[in-house]
Design a protein around this motif. Structure first.
Motif, PDB file in Angstrom:
ATOM      1  N   GLU A 165      -3.017   7.911   7.035  1.00 48.96           N
ATOM      2  CA  GLU A 165      -2.929   6.493   6.717  1.00 48.96           C
ATOM      3  C   GLU A 165      -3.967   6.080   5.674  1.00 48.96           C
ATOM      4  N   ALA A 166      -4.540   7.030   4.965  1.00 46.00           N
ATOM      5  CA  ALA A 166      -5.619   6.756   4.016  1.00 46.00           C
ATOM      6  C   ALA A 166      -5.164   5.816   2.891  1.00 46.00           C
ATOM      7  N   VAL A 167      -6.119   5.044   2.407  1.00 47.40           N
ATOM      8  CA  VAL A 167      -5.932   4.260   1.196  1.00 47.40           C
ATOM      9  C   VAL A 167      -6.657   5.030   0.109  1.00 47.40           C
ATOM     10  N   VAL A 168      -5.920   5.445  -0.926  1.00 49.16           N
ATOM     11  CA  VAL A 168      -6.471   6.370  -1.915  1.00 49.16           C
ATOM     12  C   VAL A 168      -6.334   5.794  -3.328  1.00 49.16           C
ATOM     13  N   ARG A 169      -7.087   6.383  -4.236  1.00 47.77           N
ATOM     14  CA  ARG A 169      -6.939   6.122  -5.670  1.00 47.77           C
ATOM     15  C   ARG A 169      -6.551   7.459  -6.284  1.00 47.77           C
ATOM     16  N   ALA A 170      -5.250   7.647  -6.472  1.00 45.44           N
ATOM     17  CA  ALA A 170      -4.698   8.929  -6.875  1.00 45.44           C
ATOM     18  C   ALA A 170      -4.311   8.895  -8.356  1.00 45.44           C
ATOM     19  N   GLU A 171      -4.810   9.882  -9.100  1.00 46.14           N
ATOM     20  CA  GLU A 171      -4.488   9.976 -10.530  1.00 46.14           C
ATOM     21  C   GLU A 171      -2.998  10.192 -10.733  1.00 46.14           C
ATOM     22  N   PRO A 172      -2.405   9.665 -11.750  1.00 44.28           N
ATOM     23  CA  PRO A 172      -2.973   8.863 -12.829  1.00 44.28           C
ATOM     24  C   PRO A 172      -2.949   7.367 -12.547  1.00 44.28           C
ATOM     25  N   PHE A 173      -2.698   6.984 -11.294  1.00 53.14           N
ATOM     26  CA  PHE A 173      -2.595   5.574 -10.921  1.00 53.14           C
ATOM     27  C   PHE A 173      -3.820   5.123 -10.133  1.00 53.14           C
ATOM     28  N   ASP A 174      -4.970   5.677 -10.470  1.00 50.84           N
ATOM     29  CA  ASP A 174      -6.187   5.401  -9.725  1.00 50.84           C
ATOM     30  C   ASP A 174      -6.805   4.043 -10.042  1.00 50.84           C
ATOM     31  N   ALA A 175      -6.228   3.278 -10.955  1.00 54.40           N
ATOM     32  CA  ALA A 175      -6.715   1.926 -11.236  1.00 54.40           C
ATOM     33  C   ALA A 175      -6.418   0.985 -10.074  1.00 54.40           C
ATOM     34  N   GLU A 176      -5.489   1.364  -9.209  1.00 58.68           N
ATOM     35  CA  GLU A 176      -5.095   0.544  -8.060  1.00 58.68           C
ATOM     36  C   GLU A 176      -5.090   1.397  -6.795  1.00 58.68           C
ATOM     37  N   PRO A 177      -5.507   0.840  -5.659  1.00 62.01           N
ATOM     38  CA  PRO A 177      -5.437   1.615  -4.408  1.00 62.01           C
ATOM     39  C   PRO A 177      -3.993   1.770  -3.937  1.00 62.01           C
ATOM     40  N   LEU A 178      -3.729   2.892  -3.292  1.00 59.71           N
ATOM     41  CA  LEU A 178      -2.403   3.185  -2.743  1.00 59.71           C
ATOM     42  C   LEU A 178      -2.563   3.439  -1.251  1.00 59.71           C
ATOM     43  N   ASP A 179      -1.882   2.644  -0.443  1.00 59.87           N
ATOM     44  CA  ASP A 179      -1.932   2.760   1.013  1.00 59.87           C
ATOM     45  C   ASP A 179      -0.856   3.749   1.458  1.00 59.87           C
ATOM     46  N   LEU A 180      -1.272   4.970   1.773  1.00 55.81           N
ATOM     47  CA  LEU A 180      -0.302   5.996   2.158  1.00 55.81           C
ATOM     48  C   LEU A 180       0.468   5.610   3.411  1.00 55.81           C
ATOM     49  N   GLY A 181      -0.179   4.924   4.330  1.00 51.58           N
ATOM     50  CA  GLY A 181       0.476   4.538   5.576  1.00 51.58           C
ATOM     51  C   GLY A 181       1.724   3.693   5.360  1.00 51.58           C
ATOM     52  N   ARG A 182       1.780   2.961   4.248  1.00 52.98           N
ATOM     53  CA  ARG A 182       2.951   2.128   3.952  1.00 52.98           C
ATOM     54  C   ARG A 182       4.118   2.937   3.410  1.00 52.98           C
ATOM     55  N   LEU A 183       3.867   4.187   3.012  1.00 53.88           N
ATOM     56  CA  LEU A 183       4.914   4.999   2.405  1.00 53.88           C
ATOM     57  C   LEU A 183       5.721   5.806   3.414  1.00 53.88           C
ATOM     58  N   TRP A 184       5.085   6.175   4.527  1.00 50.45           N
ATOM     59  CA  TRP A 184       5.777   7.034   5.495  1.00 50.45           C
ATOM     60  C   TRP A 184       6.803   6.218   6.239  1.00 50.45           C
ATOM     61  N   ALA A 185       7.920   6.850   6.570  1.00 49.55           N
ATOM     62  CA  ALA A 185       8.992   6.148   7.288  1.00 49.55           C
ATOM     63  C   ALA A 185       8.462   5.595   8.599  1.00 49.55           C
ATOM     64  N   PRO A 186       8.841   4.358   8.918  1.00 50.29           N
ATOM     65  CA  PRO A 186       8.343   3.769  10.160  1.00 50.29           C
ATOM     66  C   PRO A 186       8.899   4.497  11.377  1.00 50.29           C
ATOM     67  N   GLY A 187       8.123   4.474  12.443  1.00 58.01           N
ATOM     68  CA  GLY A 187       8.565   5.089  13.693  1.00 58.01           C
ATOM     69  C   GLY A 187       9.600   4.207  14.369  1.00 58.01           C
ATOM     70  N   PRO A 188      10.076   4.648  15.511  1.00 63.09           N
ATOM     71  CA  PRO A 188      11.083   3.844  16.221  1.00 63.09           C
ATOM     72  C   PRO A 188      10.509   2.487  16.597  1.00 63.09           C
ATOM     73  N   THR A 189      11.333   1.476  16.501  1.00 58.82           N
ATOM     74  CA  THR A 189      10.900   0.136  16.890  1.00 58.82           C
ATOM     75  C   THR A 189      11.477  -0.187  18.255  1.00 58.82           C
ATOM     76  N   PRO A 190      10.697  -0.883  19.073  1.00 63.56           N
ATOM     77  CA  PRO A 190      11.206  -1.212  20.412  1.00 63.56           C
ATOM     78  C   PRO A 190      12.391  -2.173  20.308  1.00 63.56           C
ATOM     79  N   ALA A 191      13.299  -2.049  21.243  1.00 59.43           N
ATOM     80  CA  ALA A 191      14.453  -2.956  21.294  1.00 59.43           C
ATOM     81  C   ALA A 191      13.975  -4.359  21.610  1.00 59.43           C
ATOM     82  N   PRO A 192      14.637  -5.375  21.034  1.00 62.39           N
ATOM     83  CA  PRO A 192      14.202  -6.741  21.318  1.00 62.39           C
ATOM     84  C   PRO A 192      14.388  -7.088  22.792  1.00 62.39           C
ATOM     85  N   GLY A 193      13.528  -7.930  23.276  1.00 59.92           N
ATOM     86  CA  GLY A 193      13.574  -8.345  24.675  1.00 59.92           C
ATOM     87  C   GLY A 193      14.768  -9.252  24.944  1.00 59.92           C
ATOM     88  N   PRO A 194      14.958  -9.608  26.231  1.00 57.21           N
ATOM     89  CA  PRO A 194      16.111 -10.464  26.583  1.00 57.21           C
ATOM     90  C   PRO A 194      15.985 -11.849  25.974  1.00 57.21           C
TER      91      PRO A 194
END
Length: 194
Positions: A165-194
Motif C-alpha cells: 500500500e506504499a505511496v511512492v515517487r516512481a520514475e519517470p513520474f516521480d514529480a507526483e506521489p502514486l498511491d499503490l494501494g489505490r491501484l490494486w483490485a478491491p477485495g470483496p465488499t460486504p453485502a448491504p444490510g437489511p
C-alpha cells in the motif's frame, strides 16, 4: 523458431479470433487472450491516475501522451504493452497520423503481469524495450501487489521495487506521489444490510 517454420507475419495477427492480442517477437507469433479482470483493473486505474496528472495535466505537470495497449512496430517486431507513454516534446504530433500502430518507441511502457505473460514480459519484451531506447519500463504484479520500475542504463536496466500500500515517487513520474494501494483490485465488499 523451429527449422522449416515460416516467420510470423502481420497477417497471422489479423487472423486471430476476436478478443485475442497478437505480438510478433523474433519472427514468432504470440497470441494471448484478453486479460483477467484484476489485470484490466490495474491497467485502467494506473492509466487514469497517470493520465489526469501527466497526460491532460489537470492536477499535475502534464507533458505526456498515454495510450492503452498500443501496437508498437519495431522493424519486424510487433509488441503490445498494457500502457505506453510518450513525452510531448519528443513526439509532438504522435496521434496526428491515422495509422493503427506506432513506430516511434515510447519513453515509458507498463506491462501488467499475469501467469501466462510474466516470463515473456520479464524476458524478451523487456530486452526489446531496452534495445529500442525505451527509457523506463514498469512491471506491475496485481496478485503480489508489487511495482518494479526499470530505468534504462547503458548496459541494462536499473531496478527499483515497491509494494503493498506504499505511496511512492516512481520514475519517470516521480514529480507526483502514486498511491499503490489505490491501484490494486478491491477485495470483496460486504453485502448491504437489511
Amino acid at each position: 523458431m523451429g527449422r522449416g517454420k515460416r516467420p510470423a507475419t502481420y497477417e497471422d495477427i489479423e487472423a486471430l479470433p476476436p478478443g485475442w492480442v497478437g505480438e510478433i517477437i523474433d519472427d514468432e507469433l504470440w497470441a494471448l487472450p484478453r486479460p483477467a479482470k484484476w489485470h484490466a483493473w490495474v491497467a485502467s486505474e494506473l492509466g487514469v491516475e497517470l493520465g489526469v496528472r501527466f497526460g491532460v495535466g489537470r492536477r499535475g505537470p502534464g507533458g505526456w501522451w498515454f495510450v492503452d495497449e498500443p501496437e508498437l512496430h519495431f522493424g519486424r517486431q510487433v509488441l503490445v504493452p498494457d500502457l505506453a507513454g510518450w513525452r510531448y516534446e519528443r513526439a509532438p504530433g504522435l496521434i496526428e497520423r491515422n495509422d493503427p500502430f506506432f513506430d516511434l518507441a515510447p519513453d515509458w511502457v507498463c506491462e501488467v503481469l499475469s501467469p501466462s505473460t510474466a516470463a515473456l514480459d520479464r524476458g524478451r519484451k523487456l530486452w526489446l524495450y531496452h534495445q529500442e531506447g525505451v527509457s523506463h519500463a514498469w512491471l506491475m504484479d496485481p496478485q503480489a501487489h508489487t511495482l518494479e520500475v526499470y530505468r534504462r542504463g547503458a548496459r541494462g536496466w536499473r531496478l527499483a521495487r515497491y509494494g503493498g500500500e506504499a505511496v511512492v515517487r516512481a520514475e519517470p513520474f516521480d514529480a507526483e506521489p502514486l498511491d499503490l494501494g489505490r491501484l490494486w483490485a478491491p477485495g470483496p465488499t460486504p453485502a448491504p444490510g437489511p
